[in-house]
Design a protein around this motif. Structure first.
Motif, PDB file in Angstrom:
ATOM      1  N   HIS A 143      -9.737  14.670   5.664  1.00 42.98           N
ATOM      2  CA  HIS A 143      -8.730  15.372   4.981  1.00 42.98           C
ATOM      3  C   HIS A 143      -7.384  15.552   6.112  1.00 42.98           C
ATOM      4  O   HIS A 143      -7.489  15.345   7.088  1.00 42.98           O
ATOM      5  CB  HIS A 143      -8.643  16.744   5.175  1.00 42.98           C
ATOM      6  N   PHE A 144      -6.225  15.366   5.560  1.00 46.85           N
ATOM      7  CA  PHE A 144      -5.689  14.535   5.817  1.00 46.85           C
ATOM      8  C   PHE A 144      -3.872  15.760   5.891  1.00 46.85           C
ATOM      9  O   PHE A 144      -4.059  16.022   4.403  1.00 46.85           O
ATOM     10  CB  PHE A 144      -4.238  13.240   5.738  1.00 46.85           C
ATOM     11  N   ILE A 145      -3.382  16.352   6.818  1.00 49.11           N
ATOM     12  CA  ILE A 145      -2.539  17.523   6.969  1.00 49.11           C
ATOM     13  C   ILE A 145      -0.948  16.910   7.568  1.00 49.11           C
ATOM     14  O   ILE A 145      -1.218  16.864   8.662  1.00 49.11           O
ATOM     15  CB  ILE A 145      -2.855  18.372   7.961  1.00 49.11           C
ATOM     16  N   GLY A 146      -0.670  16.631   6.734  1.00 46.43           N
ATOM     17  CA  GLY A 146       1.350  16.314   6.468  1.00 46.43           C
ATOM     18  C   GLY A 146       2.134  17.843   7.273  1.00 46.43           C
ATOM     19  O   GLY A 146       2.106  18.554   6.685  1.00 46.43           O
ATOM     20  N   LEU A 147       2.243  18.055   8.381  1.00 47.91           N
ATOM     21  CA  LEU A 147       3.080  18.677   9.281  1.00 47.91           C
ATOM     22  C   LEU A 147       4.826  19.418   9.295  1.00 47.91           C
ATOM     23  O   LEU A 147       4.963  17.737   9.770  1.00 47.91           O
ATOM     24  CB  LEU A 147       2.517  19.693  10.155  1.00 47.91           C
ATOM     25  N   VAL A 148       5.661  19.593   9.055  1.00 46.55           N
ATOM     26  CA  VAL A 148       7.138  19.215  10.121  1.00 46.55           C
ATOM     27  C   VAL A 148       7.516  21.085  10.909  1.00 46.55           C
ATOM     28  O   VAL A 148       7.314  22.541  10.871  1.00 46.55           O
ATOM     29  CB  VAL A 148       7.724  20.028   8.495  1.00 46.55           C
ATOM     30  N   ASN A 149       7.642  19.605  11.988  1.00 47.19           N
ATOM     31  CA  ASN A 149       7.998  21.093  13.279  1.00 47.19           C
ATOM     32  C   ASN A 149       9.084  20.647  13.569  1.00 47.19           C
ATOM     33  O   ASN A 149       9.923  20.209  14.986  1.00 47.19           O
ATOM     34  CB  ASN A 149       6.685  20.781  14.378  1.00 47.19           C
ATOM     35  N   VAL A 189       0.700  -1.431  -0.194  1.00 47.56           N
ATOM     36  CA  VAL A 189       0.146   0.091   0.042  1.00 47.56           C
ATOM     37  C   VAL A 189       0.462   1.484  -0.174  1.00 47.56           C
ATOM     38  O   VAL A 189       2.010   1.223  -0.076  1.00 47.56           O
ATOM     39  CB  VAL A 189      -1.198  -0.019   0.766  1.00 47.56           C
ATOM     40  N   PRO A 190       0.140   2.067  -0.847  1.00 50.42           N
ATOM     41  CA  PRO A 190       1.156   3.569  -0.631  1.00 50.42           C
ATOM     42  C   PRO A 190       1.536   4.349   0.953  1.00 50.42           C
ATOM     43  O   PRO A 190       0.954   3.826   2.040  1.00 50.42           O
ATOM     44  CB  PRO A 190       0.107   4.323  -0.975  1.00 50.42           C
ATOM     45  N   VAL A 191       3.117   4.866   1.223  1.00 44.91           N
ATOM     46  CA  VAL A 191       3.276   5.402   2.499  1.00 44.91           C
ATOM     47  C   VAL A 191       3.036   6.909   2.116  1.00 44.91           C
ATOM     48  O   VAL A 191       4.009   7.018   1.376  1.00 44.91           O
ATOM     49  CB  VAL A 191       4.209   4.863   2.507  1.00 44.91           C
ATOM     50  N   PHE A 192       2.674   8.115   3.415  1.00 46.13           N
ATOM     51  CA  PHE A 192       3.333   8.973   3.230  1.00 46.13           C
ATOM     52  C   PHE A 192       3.396   9.614   4.179  1.00 46.13           C
ATOM     53  O   PHE A 192       3.925   9.023   5.309  1.00 46.13           O
ATOM     54  CB  PHE A 192       1.630   9.874   3.412  1.00 46.13           C
ATOM     55  N   TYR A 193       4.364  10.162   3.613  1.00 43.87           N
ATOM     56  CA  TYR A 193       5.561  10.544   5.279  1.00 43.87           C
ATOM     57  C   TYR A 193       5.859  12.073   5.775  1.00 43.87           C
ATOM     58  O   TYR A 193       5.161  13.465   5.091  1.00 43.87           O
ATOM     59  CB  TYR A 193       7.351  10.870   4.650  1.00 43.87           C
ATOM     60  N   VAL A 194       5.812  12.420   7.143  1.00 42.24           N
ATOM     61  CA  VAL A 194       6.846  13.890   7.576  1.00 42.24           C
ATOM     62  C   VAL A 194       8.099  13.413   8.072  1.00 42.24           C
ATOM     63  O   VAL A 194       8.277  12.331   8.701  1.00 42.24           O
ATOM     64  CB  VAL A 194       6.218  14.103   8.489  1.00 42.24           C
ATOM     65  N   PRO A 195       9.214  14.415   7.991  1.00 40.17           N
ATOM     66  CA  PRO A 195      10.783  14.166   8.591  1.00 40.17           C
ATOM     67  C   PRO A 195      10.303  14.236  10.300  1.00 40.17           C
ATOM     68  O   PRO A 195       9.560  14.938  10.678  1.00 40.17           O
ATOM     69  CB  PRO A 195      11.314  15.230   8.118  1.00 40.17           C
TER      70      PRO A 195
END
Length: 321
Positions: free
Chosen positions: A164-170, A123-129
């Protein structure tokens, strides 16, 4: 008088209960704005399996590929064990979220290994660092491999199954003590991103460092998270998924449900129980009981997200409630 932990949003009794369940997994459901948990195996069958269909996805976090110290000498093997858990699901998830610290030192060979192992997923993978993914070259390697189609340092959003998915970078420009920071550019993007959405739209935010003050003394929080969450206050269903602290903790604040995930690499100490955060060594036969994944089910706005924390290996003892 409130204790120091309570002032920081940590309920010590509740936290210890959560940690007692990590070895067996825990099921989280929210009803009438209250998140309730129970040990895996004690919940009703339909609660665990998401009877009635709906959107299913999995969160993994903190794989730390490249780490090889006493806390876990083979993090690649435990990541593969997590993937095997996902692939063995009787109801396959639609996708996987990885909430950061893919690698330990952001080296090319570590990213190579991570990509190779995750390619075993169907399946697909979605990322944040995580902060460990941007140690070198300001995160350019991360963006080249995992940030295609994202903005800035890797923030992005997408829609799946009416959510609605939101990937944030902190993890860029960390504040004093290691506190996370989103920054003005990303905050302005977030405000614009959600303006088009109806207030009935369920929101899932995922980022590496917690967006609530778990334990600021250890940098377990984000200094401008309140501003980010203010843009979401008109929405009735908001779930925030984080990693970074390598253990399960949860909090409810109004319409917002916060949840942190286990690592697939190594555990960390409970807030304030050690001089500082960092890899924590446990007995070898217990390691896979404190590592794991989080399985999510979403049905509709009247049945908010249900979260099951699944360890890589079940405890042989029944968890105490």
């Amino acid at each position: 008088m409130a204790t120091k932990d309570e002032e920081n949003g940590v309920d010590r009794r509740g936290f210890l209960q959560c940690m007692a369940w990590v070895g067996t997994g825990a099921v989280w459901t929210m009803s009438s704005g209250v998140l309730k948990g129970m040990p895996l195996g004690h919940a009703e069958h339909g609660m665990i399996n998401g009877a009635g269909g709906g959107l299913r996805f999995v969160q993994i976090s903190d794989s730390h590929i490249g780490f090889d110290k006493a806390a876990n000498a083979d993090v690649t093997a435990t990541l593969r064990a997590a993937i095997a858990k996902i692939e063995a699901e009787p109801d396959p998830p639609s996708f996987v979220l990885h909430t950061g610290d893919l690698t330990h030192l952001s080296r090319p060979a570590e990213f190579d290994t991570l990509q190779q192992v995750l390619s075993e997923l169907s399946v697909p993978v979605f990322y944040v660092p995580g902060e460990h993914d941007v140690l070198e070259d300001d995160g350019k390697r991360y963006l080249e491999r995992f940030g295609k189609g994202t903005q800035g340092a890797g923030w992005h959003s997408f829609d799946k199954g009416g959510v609605h998915f939101i990937g944030l970078v902190n993890v860029v420009n960390l504040k004093a003590g290691g506190l996370g920071s989103l920054g003005q550019e990303q905050l302005e993007w977030l405000e614009k991103d959600v303006k088009r959405l109806k207030s009935s739209t369920p929101i899932v935010v995922f980022a590496h460092i917690p967006l609530w003050a778990v334990y600021p003394e250890w940098g377990w929080g984000t200094d401008d998270s309140a501003q980010a969450l203010s843009y979401l206050k008109r929405f009735g269903s908001i779930s925030v998924l984080n990693g970074h602290i390598h253990q399960v903790m949860q909090k409810i604040e109004g319409h917002v449900s916060f949840h942190t995930a286990m690592s697939t690499a190594f555990p960390q100490p409970a807030p304030g129980t050690a001089p500082s955060p960092g890899p924590m060594k446990v007995d070898a036969d217990r390691l896979r009981q404190v590592l794991g994944i989080s399985r999510m089910s979403f049905h509709d706005v009247n049945h908010p997200i249900a979260i099951t924390d699944v360890p890589l290996e079940e405890s042989t003892k029944s968890a105490e409630s």
